[in-house]
Design an enzyme around this catalytic site. Structure first.
Site, PDB file in Angstrom:
ATOM      1  N   GLU A 124       0.728  -1.091   0.062  1.00 51.27           N
ATOM      2  CA  GLU A 124      -0.157  -0.024   0.113  1.00 51.27           C
ATOM      3  C   GLU A 124       0.976   1.130   0.195  1.00 51.27           C
ATOM      4  O   GLU A 124       0.799   2.224   0.890  1.00 51.27           O
ATOM      5  CB  GLU A 124      -1.112  -0.021   1.173  1.00 51.27           C
ATOM      6  CG  GLU A 124      -2.001  -1.191   1.049  1.00 51.27           C
ATOM      7  CD  GLU A 124      -2.814  -0.928   2.147  1.00 51.27           C
ATOM      8  OE1 GLU A 124      -2.887  -0.043   3.227  1.00 51.27           O
ATOM      9  OE2 GLU A 124      -3.946  -1.744   2.098  1.00 51.27           O
ATOM     10  N   GLU A 144      -5.424  -8.644   1.065  1.00 50.55           N
ATOM     11  CA  GLU A 144      -6.246  -8.378   2.281  1.00 50.55           C
ATOM     12  C   GLU A 144      -7.636  -8.044   1.598  1.00 50.55           C
ATOM     13  O   GLU A 144      -7.825  -7.244   0.680  1.00 50.55           O
ATOM     14  CB  GLU A 144      -5.637  -7.075   2.932  1.00 50.55           C
ATOM     15  CG  GLU A 144      -4.114  -7.031   3.403  1.00 50.55           C
ATOM     16  CD  GLU A 144      -3.792  -5.802   4.143  1.00 50.55           C
ATOM     17  OE1 GLU A 144      -4.804  -5.086   4.700  1.00 50.55           O
ATOM     18  OE2 GLU A 144      -2.583  -5.831   4.104  1.00 50.55           O
TER      19      GLU A 144
END
Ligand code: BG6
Length: 469
Positions: free
Chosen positions: A163, A374
């Site tokens: 991320e 995720e």
């Protein structure tokens, strides 16, 4: 339909959020060890000094994963545990620890899926400019090579970064992650470019080693949708996707930056400092990605912004992912919608947005291999007669796995799903209050582990390869 035999059912964690042992066995200090101790930066001053003590309890934890039937465990390596000052001597004890984790996984036939960078940067590098400094790029590539050499005989799945949008935007625009800098778009864009460069150079090195594993990057996947058909809102959503998706996915998958963003940042004076050679490295590395990892929690509902730019997220409270603030450049705003469902933390629950986003992604980038690295529900789990009855989590994961199934049926190339998280852990900005795991950790009783209802449910899903979904 059953998920194919080579589809990996997994769950994930990250070093700072689970390990603890922050100053043991030669580990260096990380940026989060320092940042989390600044008053007001984290929820009720929580930090990862002990976290859920995975460092000492990994055997017990991995045994539970095996009991759940988990096929793969995604975890991250703490850079300062391997190279305490970021770019100096290697810490043998750090290597030993991850060797133990990897071997313990393999003992049960669990595939280790390793993230090299899930935000815990050696503090020495942070103080030297962190991701805005090219020295961090070189240091990362060296660190990655140390890991490949130490673990690559057994680890065949690597993620370089987790991320980039989150640690760069919260680090240099919102000030809610280290280094806590507020509203510095120049530094923000520089840091993203440096990360893409580090990713590219790491891929080139990995391929030279001929370890024959796969390597990719994990991005936030939060597609923006206009709230209605109004042109100004549709444009706002386009702008949000150019800055939030294309800026991140294009350099990785296409090897170049999106023209639309380049033009704007040039006008504003935010263009990163880069050389032709760096741009060439990014271009060359695009074909070396074996997959892209997607972390999907929610989409964004977007309108044209009319609020003063000062109201953009600039602290912990407003940086925890709930809709409702203007973008850093003041062009669009994310909003909560009456007809949508939200979690207790204001995150939209939208498996439809997930599926629609996957379709958009395929259209732009073609038939790339995808892992959902995720996805999960942050909640305060109800305890009834001593049992952790996390029914909303089951429902959330079930709906999103169904979306994955549909996507696969449509020919989208998804090869694995990692629930966030395998065990309850430290949320960077929400402490231990926001739970995500299949395994409960009792903070009032010696961090004892307990299986939640979702533990048994996921076990069944894995065993039956999702046939009953
Ligand atoms: C992702 C991160 O952004 O979301 C995880 O990769 C994080 O590390 C997860 O914990 C959930 O975020 P939060 O803020 O709900 O804990």
């Amino acid at each position: 339909m059953k998920f194919s035999k080579d589809f990996l059912f997994g769950a994930a964690s990250a070093s700072y959020q689970v390990e603890g042992a922050w100053n043991e066995d030669g580990k260096g200090v990380s940026n989060w060890d320092v940042f989390s101790k600044i008053p007001g930066k984290t929820f009720e001053g929580t930090n990862g000094d002990i976290a859920v003590d995975h460092y000492h309890r990994y055997k017990e934890d991995i045994k539970l994963m095996a009991e759940m039937g988990l096929e793969s465990y995604r975890f991250s390596i703490s850079w300062p545990r391997i190279i305490p000052n970021g770019d100096g001597k290697v810490n043998d004890k750090g290597i030993e620890f991850y060797n133990s984790i990897i071997d313990e996984c393999l003992k049960y036939g669990i595939v280790p899926f390793v993230t090299l960078y899930h935000w815990d940067l050696p503090q020495v590098l942070e103080e030297d400019g962190g991701w805005t400094n090219k020295k961090t790029v070189d240091a990362f590539v060296r660190y990655a090579n140390v890991c490949f050499k130490a673990f690559g005989d057994r680890v065949k799945h690597w993620i370089t970064f987790n991320e980039t949008i989150v640690f760069c935007s919260l680090g240099y625009l919102a000030g809610a992650h280290p280094p806590g800098i507020i509203n510095d778009p120049k530094k923000y864009f520089q840091s993203t470019h440096n990360v893409f460069l580090a990713h590219a150079r790491t891929l080139k090195d990995y391929k030279k080693l001929k370890q024959f594993g796969e390597i990719g990057i994990t991005h936030v996947f939060s597609p923006a949708f206009s709230v209605n058909e109004k042109e100004e809102n549709k444009f706002a959503a386009y702008h949000a996707n150019e800055f939030g998706l294309s800026w991140y996915y294009d350099p990785i998958l296409l090897g170049s930056y999106p023209e639309y963003v380049l033009k704007i940042i040039e006008e504003k004076g935010w263009t990163p400092q880069w050389t032709d050679e760096e741009i060439e490295d990014i271009k060359e590395a695009a074909s070396l990605n074996d997959f892209i990892g997607l972390n999907y929690y929610q989409p964004q509902r977007v309108i044209k912004n009319t609020e003063p730019i000062e109201n953009a997220s600039r602290d912990r409270e407003s940086s925890t992912g709930a809709a409702g603030s203007p973008s850093f450049d003041g062009v669009y705003s994310t909003v909560k919608m009456e007809d949508k469902k939200y979690t207790k933390w204001g995150w939209e629950i939208s498996p439809e947005g997930f599926l629609e986003g996957l379709r958009i992604l395929r259209k732009r980038y073609g038939d790339i291999k995808i892992y959902i690295t995720e996805n999960g529900l942050g909640d305060e789990d109800p305890i009834i007669d001593g049992e952790i009855m996390d029914v909303p989590r089951i429902k959330y994961i079930e709906e999103h796995l169904k979306a994955v199934k549909t996507a696969i049926k449509e020919g989208i190339h998804i090869k694995g799903y990692y629930a966030w998280s395998v065990i309850d852990l430290l949320s960077w900005l929400n402490g231990f209050k926001k739970q995500y795991g299949f395994i409960y950790v009792d903070h009032k009783d010696n961090l004892n582990r307990k299986k939640k209802l979702s533990f048994y449910w996921y076990k069944h899903i894995i065993k039956t390869r999702g046939e009953d979904l």
